[in-house]
Design a protein around this motif. Structure first.
Motif, PDB file in Angstrom:
ATOM      1  N   PHE A  76       0.837  -1.203   0.000  1.00 44.01           N
ATOM      2  CA  PHE A  76       0.000   0.000   0.000  1.00 44.01           C
ATOM      3  C   PHE A  76       0.871   1.252   0.000  1.00 44.01           C
ATOM      4  O   PHE A  76       0.589   2.222  -0.732  1.00 44.01           O
ATOM      5  N   THR A  77       1.907   1.269   0.822  1.00 44.01           N
ATOM      6  CA  THR A  77       2.779   2.441   0.906  1.00 44.01           C
ATOM      7  C   THR A  77       3.438   2.733  -0.433  1.00 44.01           C
ATOM      8  O   THR A  77       3.453   3.882  -0.905  1.00 44.01           O
ATOM      9  N   ILE A  78       3.985   1.709  -1.059  1.00 45.22           N
ATOM     10  CA  ILE A  78       4.659   1.884  -2.345  1.00 45.22           C
ATOM     11  C   ILE A  78       3.667   2.272  -3.434  1.00 45.22           C
ATOM     12  O   ILE A  78       3.921   3.204  -4.224  1.00 45.22           O
ATOM     13  N   SER A  79       2.535   1.595  -3.491  1.00 46.00           N
ATOM     14  CA  SER A  79       1.563   1.840  -4.562  1.00 46.00           C
ATOM     15  C   SER A  79       0.973   3.239  -4.469  1.00 46.00           C
ATOM     16  O   SER A  79       0.909   3.971  -5.468  1.00 46.00           O
ATOM     17  N   ILE A  80       0.542   3.638  -3.281  1.00 43.91           N
ATOM     18  CA  ILE A  80      -0.077   4.955  -3.120  1.00 43.91           C
ATOM     19  C   ILE A  80       0.959   6.059  -3.298  1.00 43.91           C
ATOM     20  O   ILE A  80       0.691   7.087  -3.938  1.00 43.91           O
ATOM     21  N   GLY A  81       2.169   5.868  -2.745  1.00 42.74           N
ATOM     22  CA  GLY A  81       3.209   6.879  -2.912  1.00 42.74           C
ATOM     23  C   GLY A  81       3.564   7.103  -4.367  1.00 42.74           C
ATOM     24  O   GLY A  81       3.711   8.249  -4.819  1.00 42.74           O
ATOM     25  N   ALA A  82       3.701   6.020  -5.124  1.00 42.73           N
ATOM     26  CA  ALA A  82       4.032   6.143  -6.541  1.00 42.73           C
ATOM     27  C   ALA A  82       2.886   6.799  -7.318  1.00 42.73           C
ATOM     28  O   ALA A  82       3.129   7.586  -8.243  1.00 42.73           O
ATOM     29  N   VAL A  83       1.645   6.499  -6.959  1.00 43.41           N
ATOM     30  CA  VAL A  83       0.494   7.120  -7.632  1.00 43.41           C
ATOM     31  C   VAL A  83       0.493   8.629  -7.406  1.00 43.41           C
ATOM     32  O   VAL A  83       0.254   9.412  -8.335  1.00 43.41           O
ATOM     33  N   LEU A  84       0.752   9.063  -6.182  1.00 43.42           N
ATOM     34  CA  LEU A  84       0.768  10.493  -5.884  1.00 43.42           C
ATOM     35  C   LEU A  84       1.852  11.213  -6.686  1.00 43.42           C
ATOM     36  O   LEU A  84       1.620  12.313  -7.211  1.00 43.42           O
ATOM     37  N   ILE A  85       3.026  10.600  -6.787  1.00 47.66           N
ATOM     38  CA  ILE A  85       4.102  11.207  -7.575  1.00 47.66           C
ATOM     39  C   ILE A  85       3.719  11.278  -9.050  1.00 47.66           C
ATOM     40  O   ILE A  85       3.941  12.285  -9.727  1.00 47.66           O
ATOM     41  N   SER A  86       3.121  10.204  -9.567  1.00 49.74           N
ATOM     42  CA  SER A  86       2.717  10.173 -10.977  1.00 49.74           C
ATOM     43  C   SER A  86       1.723  11.288 -11.289  1.00 49.74           C
ATOM     44  O   SER A  86       1.881  12.015 -12.282  1.00 49.74           O
ATOM     45  N   LEU A  87       0.706  11.449 -10.451  1.00 43.80           N
ATOM     46  CA  LEU A  87      -0.307  12.477 -10.697  1.00 43.80           C
ATOM     47  C   LEU A  87       0.262  13.879 -10.514  1.00 43.80           C
ATOM     48  O   LEU A  87      -0.090  14.800 -11.260  1.00 43.80           O
ATOM     49  N   PHE A  88       1.133  14.043  -9.523  1.00 49.13           N
ATOM     50  CA  PHE A  88       1.747  15.355  -9.285  1.00 49.13           C
ATOM     51  C   PHE A  88       2.586  15.792 -10.482  1.00 49.13           C
ATOM     52  O   PHE A  88       2.604  16.979 -10.842  1.00 49.13           O
ATOM     53  N   GLY A 138      17.551  -0.940  -0.797  1.00 47.20           N
ATOM     54  CA  GLY A 138      16.724  -1.490   0.259  1.00 47.20           C
ATOM     55  C   GLY A 138      15.724  -0.512   0.828  1.00 47.20           C
ATOM     56  O   GLY A 138      14.976  -0.851   1.752  1.00 47.20           O
ATOM     57  N   SER A 139      15.670   0.705   0.270  1.00 45.13           N
ATOM     58  CA  SER A 139      14.756   1.738   0.769  1.00 45.13           C
ATOM     59  C   SER A 139      13.450   1.730  -0.009  1.00 45.13           C
ATOM     60  O   SER A 139      13.450   1.779  -1.246  1.00 45.13           O
ATOM     61  N   ILE A 140      12.343   1.672   0.716  1.00 48.52           N
ATOM     62  CA  ILE A 140      11.027   1.751   0.076  1.00 48.52           C
ATOM     63  C   ILE A 140      10.842   3.109  -0.588  1.00 48.52           C
ATOM     64  O   ILE A 140      10.270   3.217  -1.669  1.00 48.52           O
ATOM     65  N   GLY A 141      11.337   4.158   0.057  1.00 50.50           N
ATOM     66  CA  GLY A 141      11.205   5.498  -0.504  1.00 50.50           C
ATOM     67  C   GLY A 141      11.876   5.644  -1.849  1.00 50.50           C
ATOM     68  O   GLY A 141      11.363   6.336  -2.741  1.00 50.50           O
ATOM     69  N   PHE A 142      13.025   4.994  -2.040  1.00 50.07           N
ATOM     70  CA  PHE A 142      13.702   5.074  -3.331  1.00 50.07           C
ATOM     71  C   PHE A 142      12.907   4.340  -4.405  1.00 50.07           C
ATOM     72  O   PHE A 142      12.815   4.814  -5.544  1.00 50.07           O
ATOM     73  N   LEU A 143      12.320   3.197  -4.092  1.00 50.93           N
ATOM     74  CA  LEU A 143      11.545   2.434  -5.069  1.00 50.93           C
ATOM     75  C   LEU A 143      10.346   3.226  -5.559  1.00 50.93           C
ATOM     76  O   LEU A 143       9.934   3.107  -6.724  1.00 50.93           O
ATOM     77  N   ILE A 144       9.754   4.041  -4.686  1.00 56.77           N
ATOM     78  CA  ILE A 144       8.571   4.816  -5.062  1.00 56.77           C
ATOM     79  C   ILE A 144       8.875   5.775  -6.208  1.00 56.77           C
ATOM     80  O   ILE A 144       8.029   5.990  -7.097  1.00 56.77           O
ATOM     81  N   MET A 145      10.088   6.334  -6.245  1.00 60.16           N
ATOM     82  CA  MET A 145      10.432   7.347  -7.246  1.00 60.16           C
ATOM     83  C   MET A 145      10.383   6.807  -8.681  1.00 60.16           C
ATOM     84  O   MET A 145       9.679   7.380  -9.524  1.00 60.16           O
ATOM     85  N   PRO A 146      11.109   5.726  -9.029  1.00 55.26           N
ATOM     86  CA  PRO A 146      11.039   5.250 -10.421  1.00 55.26           C
ATOM     87  C   PRO A 146       9.647   4.767 -10.809  1.00 55.26           C
ATOM     88  O   PRO A 146       9.229   4.954 -11.954  1.00 55.26           O
TER      89      PRO A 146
END
Length: 278
Positions: A76-88, A138-146
């Motif tokens: 959920f954290t990765i999916s929602i974070g990536a969606v917010l970045i995509s829309l932004f 190993g960081s979830i935050g880094f995975l969200i960016m790409p």
């Protein structure tokens, strides 16, 4: 295709739709039935046989054994974070090339399509090296960016095409009333685009939820792994893995969150898909 369907009688069209629905639902029914069978029942019965008793312990194993609850939270954290970045990233670009009628619109749309169609395998290794170089492996935050950047390409393509149907007179009228470009985008265009924005968010959410390769490369720690990785940990393949009923239970748990999201936003999804045809 449409002409061929129009020539069929109504009963034939209904039968065709039912047949397609059965083809899609049959594997789902098989997995759900298998997930609540005991080991003995699974080995002795057919795929479509009802279970003799409900074996809830198939699901209990994952909540205690591989901590599926944490895996779901990570997904959920990765999916929602990536969606917010995509829309932004995507919404202002789509506004600029559609409502703003920017001259680079063909270039932006073409690049968006090419980026979204680019296989993840072709960029996985560079992203892996970048995570190592920046100390973010190993960081979830880094995975969200790409994931967010790749998803923004699809969002730009879909949002820009729907925005083309917004009358230019609406933006012009708002500017005559004193609104600047940013106010037109957020207060005039965004409310009109809400169903489409939510539709794009749902599609990106499911795509991010099912992402496997990048999560496998970038998240080696079991505490940060996602649901698809948890399922792969359960099913080790034909050389001696988990029993079939346990793999089925893991698959049901993995699909349930995204299915609930789709059911909850079903009307919004239909409105968003049909918005560009009105």
């Amino acid at each position: 295709m449409r002409r061929a369907l129009s020539r069929l009688p109504r009963s034939g069209v209904i039968a065709l739709v039912i047949a397609v629905a059965v083809m899609w639902l049959l594997p789902v029914i098989m997995v759900v039935l298998a997930s609540v069978k005991s080991s003995q029942d699974f080995a002795s019965s057919g795929f479509l046989d009802l279970p003799k008793e409900i074996a809830w312990n198939n699901f209990e194993m994952f909540f205690g054994g591989i901590n599926i609850g944490q895996k779901i939270l990570n997904s959920f954290t990765i999916s929602i974070g990536a969606v917010l970045i995509s829309l932004f990233l995507a919404f202002p670009v789509a506004y600029a090339v559609s409502v703003g009628k920017h001259r680079l619109r063909p270039v932006v749309i073409t690049l968006s399509v090419l980026i979204f169609l680019l296989p993840v395998e072709s960029v996985a290794f560079p992203i892996y090296l970048l995570s190592k170089m920046t100390g973010q492996y190993g960081s979830i935050g880094f995975l969200i960016m790409p994931l967010g950047i790749i998803g923004s390409a699809f969002a730009i393509f879909l949002l820009a095409n729907v925005m083309n149907h917004i009358p230019a007179s609406l933006a012009e009228a708002a500017e005559i009333d004193g609104a600047n470009k940013w106010q037109v985008m957020w207060k005039v265009v965004l409310p009109l685009m809400t169903p489409t924005v939510l539709t794009v968010a749902l599609l990106l959410f499911v795509n991010n939820w099912n992402e496997y390769l990048l999560t496998l490369l970038l998240l080696p720690d079991t505490s940060s792994q996602t649901v698809p990785l948890a399922i792969s940990m359960v099913n080790y393949g034909q050389f001696g893995g988990a029993p079939g009923e346990l793999v089925a239970a893991a698959s049901v748990l993995a699909a349930l969150p995204s299915l609930l999201v789709f059911l909850f936003f079903q009307r919004t999804l239909v409105r968003g898909i049909t918005a560009g045809t009105q």
